[in-house]
Design an enzyme around this catalytic site. Structure first.
Site, PDB file in Angstrom:
ATOM      1  N   SER A 152       0.854  -1.178   0.000  1.00  0.00           N
ATOM      2  CA  SER A 152       0.000   0.000   0.000  1.00  0.00           C
ATOM      3  C   SER A 152       0.896   1.236   0.000  1.00  0.00           C
ATOM      4  O   SER A 152       1.750   1.377   0.876  1.00  0.00           O
ATOM      5  CB  SER A 152      -0.898  -0.028   1.247  1.00  0.00           C
ATOM      6  N   GLY A 207      -4.329  -4.079   6.329  1.00  0.00           N
ATOM      7  CA  GLY A 207      -3.313  -3.890   7.359  1.00  0.00           C
ATOM      8  C   GLY A 207      -3.439  -2.537   8.019  1.00  0.00           C
ATOM      9  O   GLY A 207      -4.087  -1.633   7.488  1.00  0.00           O
ATOM     10  N   LYS A 235      -1.346  -0.974  -4.198  1.00  0.00           N
ATOM     11  CA  LYS A 235      -2.507  -0.144  -3.844  1.00  0.00           C
ATOM     12  C   LYS A 235      -2.040   1.289  -3.714  1.00  0.00           C
ATOM     13  O   LYS A 235      -1.038   1.560  -3.033  1.00  0.00           O
ATOM     14  CB  LYS A 235      -3.109  -0.658  -2.536  1.00  0.00           C
ATOM     15  N   LYS A 245      -9.901  -6.508   8.312  1.00  0.00           N
ATOM     16  CA  LYS A 245      -8.798  -6.251   9.242  1.00  0.00           C
ATOM     17  C   LYS A 245      -9.271  -6.777  10.588  1.00  0.00           C
ATOM     18  O   LYS A 245     -10.245  -6.248  11.131  1.00  0.00           O
ATOM     19  CB  LYS A 245      -8.509  -4.752   9.359  1.00  0.00           C
ATOM     20  N   LYS A 249      -2.958   5.140  -2.502  1.00  0.00           N
ATOM     21  CA  LYS A 249      -3.848   6.017  -1.755  1.00  0.00           C
ATOM     22  C   LYS A 249      -4.236   7.170  -2.685  1.00  0.00           C
ATOM     23  O   LYS A 249      -3.375   7.742  -3.357  1.00  0.00           O
ATOM     24  CB  LYS A 249      -3.138   6.561  -0.512  1.00  0.00           C
ATOM     25  N   ASP A 272     -13.834  -0.999   3.718  1.00  0.00           N
ATOM     26  CA  ASP A 272     -12.849  -1.169   4.797  1.00  0.00           C
ATOM     27  C   ASP A 272     -13.474  -0.582   6.069  1.00  0.00           C
ATOM     28  O   ASP A 272     -14.130  -1.301   6.844  1.00  0.00           O
ATOM     29  CB  ASP A 272     -11.532  -0.471   4.388  1.00  0.00           C
ATOM     30  N   GLU A 274     -11.322   1.139  -2.901  1.00  0.00           N
ATOM     31  CA  GLU A 274     -11.558   0.918  -1.471  1.00  0.00           C
ATOM     32  C   GLU A 274     -12.101   2.175  -0.789  1.00  0.00           C
ATOM     33  O   GLU A 274     -11.549   3.262  -0.952  1.00  0.00           O
ATOM     34  CB  GLU A 274     -10.234   0.488  -0.833  1.00  0.00           C
ATOM     35  N   ASP A 331      -7.323   3.311  -2.791  1.00  0.00           N
ATOM     36  CA  ASP A 331      -7.982   3.442  -1.485  1.00  0.00           C
ATOM     37  C   ASP A 331      -8.137   4.932  -1.165  1.00  0.00           C
ATOM     38  O   ASP A 331      -7.148   5.666  -1.111  1.00  0.00           O
ATOM     39  CB  ASP A 331      -7.128   2.751  -0.405  1.00  0.00           C
TER      40      ASP A 331
HETATM   41  O1  OSB Z   1      -7.059   2.184   4.862  1.00  0.00           O
HETATM   42  O2  OSB Z   1      -6.075   0.358   4.522  1.00  0.00           O
HETATM   43  C1  OSB Z   1      -6.098   1.459   5.061  1.00  0.00           C
HETATM   44  C2  OSB Z   1      -2.803   2.049   6.925  1.00  0.00           C
HETATM   45  C3  OSB Z   1      -3.257   2.710   8.047  1.00  0.00           C
HETATM   46  C4  OSB Z   1      -4.599   2.983   8.162  1.00  0.00           C
HETATM   47  C5  OSB Z   1      -5.492   2.590   7.154  1.00  0.00           C
HETATM   48  C6  OSB Z   1      -5.045   1.919   6.039  1.00  0.00           C
HETATM   49  C7  OSB Z   1      -3.665   1.669   5.911  1.00  0.00           C
HETATM   50  C8  OSB Z   1      -3.066   1.039   4.741  1.00  0.00           C
HETATM   51  C9  OSB Z   1      -1.734   0.347   4.931  1.00  0.00           C
HETATM   52  O3  OSB Z   1      -3.522   1.116   3.631  1.00  0.00           O
HETATM   53  C10 OSB Z   1      -1.832  -1.130   4.999  1.00  0.00           C
HETATM   54  C11 OSB Z   1      -0.567  -1.766   5.510  1.00  0.00           C
HETATM   55  O4  OSB Z   1       0.398  -1.881   4.753  1.00  0.00           O
HETATM   56  O5  OSB Z   1      -0.538  -2.160   6.702  1.00  0.00           O
HETATM   57 MG    MG Z   2      -8.334   1.093   3.590  1.00  0.00          MG
END
Ligand code: OSB
Ligand code: MG
Length: 369
Positions: free
Chosen positions: A135, A290, A161, A262, A163, A238, A213, A188
């Site tokens: 991510s 994650g 992924k 999660k 952001k 999510d 996402e 995401d």
């Molecule tokens: O929205 O998935 C999310 C990290 C912190 C808070 C929210 C998110 C995330 C990630 C990172 O996208 C996922 C990871 O590599 O742990």
């Molecule tokens: Mg997310």
């Protein structure tokens, strides 16, 4: 079984690079680490709360109060026969699911050590390796983004992924798609858009994405259902899915085509497995998200992702994607086929580096029955 001792820690462990989402930035892990002790064994768990109430309502400060004032005393009062009893013990607790999950994960690990079974085995896992991706946070410009993606692709990650946020959505997605036409790609938004953005978001359909996402509000299911009717790309929820009931509502309302599970977000592995089963029955694929966990929480996520309906790669990157040094002696490394190996040792399978953990601990309390 009665717990004999509960140890709680607040930690601070910097990330190798700040992680920028549509609404906030994470510069270090602020997790709460839990250690349970009973019958000569111990179990570790991580409540991966963020730097502030940005992803959900929890923070290190709020979780610290919750675990000390409420959750630890409730668990001491509980006769635990199996890890699932932790969720039952917390049935009347509202919210604060990551704080609950820290204890729940530690109980699974403890029971694994007591029975000699791996966490994956206990949960009904069917894989020895789990597919993973990476991510990637919002970057300052497109050149930086392409450099960062190239680095992860070179390291072996086969799913990326991005952001996204208004002003950083179509252009970065197009740039990555044009540079890597066959890369498994998804985005995401962390709840930054509204239904008024539906037409804009539909432009993402051109980029052959696995999923989009959480485009809309963190607590919404109804508008996501409306948005899904206007998009070809599956929406993945999510933030909105905090319990098995929320998953059922999303399925019934057709609010998404995929769910990101999660275990920390839903209060633990018991709820996570229930969501996994509901989705399997409904034919809805899931994957393991994650929260930038340390090796302790990463081990929980890897074990969960070994269940059969986790059919898309997880946000469970190798330890070195997050930390210069992880809190376990056996950090996770990426296999050449973009997988992590599922530990087979009893419990979650990681060996905590207590000396290093001590060095990043801001505050510690030990509670006895
Ligand atoms: O929205 O998935 C999310 C990290 C912190 C808070 C929210 C998110 C995330 C990630 C990172 O996208 C996922 C990871 O590599 O742990
Ligand atoms: Mg997310």
């Amino acid at each position: 079984m009665q717990l004999e001792q509960i140890e709680l820690r607040r930690i601070a462990l910097p990330y190798v690079t700040p992680f920028v989402t549509s609404g906030w930035c994470e510069e270090a892990s602020h997790s709460l680490i839990v250690r349970l002790q009973a019958e000569g064994a111990e179990g570790w768990g991580e409540a991966p709360v963020g730097s502030g109430p940005w992803y959900n309502e929890e923070t290190q400060a709020s979780a610290w109060v919750m675990v000390r004032e409420y959750l630890a005393p409730m668990l001491f009062a509980c006769d635990l026969q199996r890890p699932e009893d932790v969720a039952a013990c917390y049935a009347k607790v509202r919210g604060n699911r990551m704080a609950q999950a820290g204890f729940e994960f530690a109980a699974w690990d403890l029971f694994g050590h007591l029975t000699g079974r791996s966490l994956s085995q206990m949960l009904g896992g069917t894989r020895t390796q789990v597919e993973v991706g990476v991510s990637i946070g919002v970057q300052p410009d497109l050149d930086s983004l392409l450099r960062v993606v190239a680095g992860y692709v070179a390291a072996g990650y086969q799913r990326v992924k991005l952001k996204i946020k208004p002003g950083w959505d179509l252009a970065p997605t197009r740039a990555v798609r044009e540079t890597w036409p066959n890369l498994r790609l998804q985005v995401d938004a962390n709840s930054i858009y509204t239904l008024d953005d539906a037409e804009h978001l539909a432009h993402l359909d051109a980029f052959n994405l696995l999923l989009i996402e959480q485009p809309l509000a963190h607590d919404d299911i109804i508008d996501h259902a409306k948005l899904q009717r206007r998009l070809q790309t599956p929406i993945c929820l999510d933030e909105s899915i905090v319990s098995p009931d929320h998953a059922r509502w999303a399925i019934e309302l057709r609010a998404c085509g995929v769910i990101n599970i999660k275990p920390s977000r839903v209060g633990g592995l018991t709820a996570a497995c229930r969501i996994h089963a509901l989705c399997a029955e409904a034919g809805m694929p899931v994957w393991c998200g994650g929260m930038l966990e340390t090796g302790i929480g990463r081990a929980t996520n890897v074990a969960l992702a070994s269940l059969p309906n986790f059919s898309l790669p997880g946000d469970i990157s190798a330890s070195d994607r997050y930390f210069a040094r992880d809190v376990v002696h056996n950090p996770f490394t990426l296999n050449p086929d973009s997988t992590l190996s599922v530990p087979t040792a009893p419990g979650s399978g990681v060996v905590v580096d207590t000396a290093f953990l001590d060095s990043i601990t801001l505050e510690r309390v030990t509670l006895t029955r």
